[in-house]
Enzyme design. Structure first.
Site, PDB file in Angstrom:
ATOM      1  N   ASP A 262     -25.329   3.342  -5.598  1.00 24.27           N
ATOM      2  CA  ASP A 262     -25.734   2.281  -6.513  1.00 24.27           C
ATOM      3  C   ASP A 262     -25.673   0.921  -5.822  1.00 24.27           C
ATOM      4  O   ASP A 262     -24.786   0.660  -5.002  1.00 24.27           O
ATOM      5  CB  ASP A 262     -24.792   2.276  -7.725  1.00 24.27           C
ATOM      6  CG  ASP A 262     -25.157   1.230  -8.749  1.00 24.27           C
ATOM      7  OD1 ASP A 262     -26.260   1.330  -9.321  1.00 24.27           O
ATOM      8  OD2 ASP A 262     -24.349   0.310  -8.977  1.00 24.27           O
ATOM      9  N   GLU A 292     -29.997   3.155  -3.698  1.00 20.50           N
ATOM     10  CA  GLU A 292     -30.766   2.340  -4.637  1.00 20.50           C
ATOM     11  C   GLU A 292     -30.741   0.898  -4.132  1.00 20.50           C
ATOM     12  O   GLU A 292     -29.768   0.172  -4.323  1.00 20.50           O
ATOM     13  CB  GLU A 292     -30.178   2.430  -6.046  1.00 20.50           C
ATOM     14  CG  GLU A 292     -30.951   1.628  -7.081  1.00 20.50           C
ATOM     15  CD  GLU A 292     -30.197   0.403  -7.585  1.00 20.50           C
ATOM     16  OE1 GLU A 292     -30.865  -0.485  -8.152  1.00 20.50           O
ATOM     17  OE2 GLU A 292     -28.970   0.320  -7.407  1.00 20.50           O
TER      18      GLU A 292
END
EC number: 3.2.1.1
Length: 514
Positions: A262, A292
């Site tokens: 993340d 990400e």
């Protein structure tokens, strides 16, 4: 209803290209097409039943061709309803009474382990969501010397130093020293956004020995190290060692097969490179990892790949935005440009392609939802072509449960035939016919590893039409039908390996052998 342009359509120009074959994340020698599913959406119910839903769905997922699932953050957040992106205790997987709950939003640790066991028994891998940028829900405040910075330029200090009370004291009273005796304090962080003593919200940069924003991050806002909550300091050697230790523990404790990282653009790139390598070495597993990095710029994503020595993949954010644009221009998008500026066109072996996710769905901070009518076209584009590692979104399969008037309906009946096409037919050399502003197509010749394999796909954002495309000499004489059910006609492949394939207005057709 999409608006259609009046256009005289000619589809005879053939654009042939040979793309790099992508080895799949399942195994390096597997002949099976790998397909990832993000198994949650932002509004997944806080009922503690999600791990059970996942376990009950394991056989179905395997049957439709899902080879890996990305699960949401599995550890204790700042409250029971937290989605996992406000992480409190990374070692509490729904096992300890903390933050007013034993279970997480999704269930208990044992339920998750049962779900993973069911998935593994059906040859479906599991990727854990890794939220390393920040910690939330501290047990107490600490006195910290800090300065305020300009949110638009975090390198610019806008105040003198002063004392704040920051939520940085993490003691984990419910877990104690189980699994780890590491306790977090202010010096393990480099910033926060709340001063409890004054009840004010600012971006605070901590003062102290070695305290500065991590520099090897995105240059947005001057320096984009700080995102939210208590920002973890990856220049601190104890933090680096503890986070590597946790990553190895997390992988082993849940028998994970990979990770989704993340907020990668906010974390020191070299640390993420080293962290992935450390977990791989300790576990002896491939540990497929996708970062990400939210940036609609393939050059920035390529820079991240370089900085991390290409030991990770990235989500193809530019492709998502191309698909979103194509869906929202009422037939005015030039479909020949779908691959422009994408990761999959530059580094197909490092691109995880996707249509939607929990951040882009309606009501979310990065909302950029692909319109519903276009989603079958978008999924055909990422699932039946040879490049990239495609991901299916839970919210597209089963619908989203938010309160927006634009919530996503279940598209399961539209997506599953395309998944079947990927699982059984999307093999062999690819020939592209991306040669028209509306109607584009491609074929796969098939190969000996998959009986009856080979396909021809057409999508259009405007008027329907036809294309003559090469399906391969080995398929000569075969009769192909549209597996999506959008057209009832069949196509007989000629003795020269060519066929005439059709598509309806604003639609998709995927022809495969009967």
């Amino acid at each position: 209803m999409i608006q259609k342009r009046k256009r005289t359509v000619s589809f005879r120009l053939v654009l042939m290209c040979t793309l790099l074959f992508v080895s799949l994340p399942i195994t390096k020698t597997s002949a099976v097409n790998g397909t990832l599913m993000q198994y949650f959406e932002w509004y997944t119910p806080n009922d503690g039943q999600h791990w059970k839903r996942l376990q009950n769905d394991a056989e179905h997922l395997s049957d439709i061709g899902i080879t890996a699932v990305w699960i949401p953050p599995a550890y204790k957040g700042l409250s029971q309803s937290d989605n996992g992106y406000g992480p409190y205790d990374l070692y509490d997987l729904g096992e300890f009474q903390q933050k007013g709950t034993v279970r997480t939003k999704y269930g208990t640790k044992s339920e998750l382990q049962d779900a993973i066991g069911s998935l593994h028994s059906r040859n479906v891998q599991v990727y854990g969501d890794v939220v390393l940028n920040h910690k939330a829900g501290a047990d107490a405040t600490e006195d910290v010397t800090a300065v305020e910075v300009n949110p638009a330029n975090r390198n610019q200090e806008t105040s003198e130093e002063y004392q704040i009370k920051a939520w940085t004291d993490f003691r984990f009273p419910g877990r104690g020293n189980t699994y780890s005796d590491f306790k977090w304090h202010w010096y393990h962080f480099d910033g926060a956004d709340w001063d409890e003593s004054r009840k004010i919200s600012r971006i605070f940069k901590f003062r102290g020995e070695g305290k500065a924003w991590d520099w090897e991050v995105s240059s947005e806002n001057g320096n984009y190290d700080y995102l939210m909550y208590a920002d973890v300091d990856y220049d601190h050697p104890d933090v680096v060692a503890e986070t590597k230790k946790w990553g190895i523990w997390y992988a082993n404790e849940l028998s994970l097969d990979g990770f989704r990282i993340d907020a990668a653009k906010h974390i020191k790139f070299s640390f993420l490179r080293d962290w992935v390598q450390a977990v791989r070495q300790a576990t002896g597993k491939e540990m497929f990892t996708v970062a990400e990095y939210w940036q609609n710029n393939a050059g920035k994503l390529e820079n991240y790949l370089n900085k991390t020595s290409f030991n990770q993949s990235v989500f193809d954010v530019p492709l998502h935005f191309n698909l979103q644009a194509a869906s929202s221009q009422g037939g005015g998008y030039d479909m020949r440009r779908l691959l422009d500026g994408t990761v999959v066109s530059r580094h197909p072996e490092k691109a995880v392609t996707f249509v939607e996710n929990h951040d882009t769905q309606p009501g979310q901070s990065l909302e950029s939802t692909v319109q519903t009518w276009f989603k079958p076209l978008a999924y055909a584009f990422i699932l039946t072509r040879e490049s990239g590692y495609p991901q299916v979104f839970y919210g597209d399969m089963y619908g989203t449960k938010g309160t927006s008037p634009k919530e996503i309906p279940s598209l399961k009946d539209n997506i599953e035939p395309i998944l079947k096409a990927r699982k059984e037919y999307a093999y062999g050399p690819q020939h592209d016919y991306i040669d028209h502003p509306d109607v584009i197509g491609w074929t796969r010749e098939g190969d000996s590893s998959a009986a009856k394999s080979g396909l021809a796909a057409l999508i259009t954002d405007g008027p329907g039409g036809s294309k003559r495309m090469y399906a391969g000499l080995k398929n000569a004489g075969e009769t192909w039908y549209d597996i999506t059910g959008n057209r009832s006609d069949t196509v007989k492949i000629g003795s020269d390996g060519w066929g005439e394939f059709h598509v309806n207005d604003g639609s998709v057709s995927i022809y495969v052998q009967k």
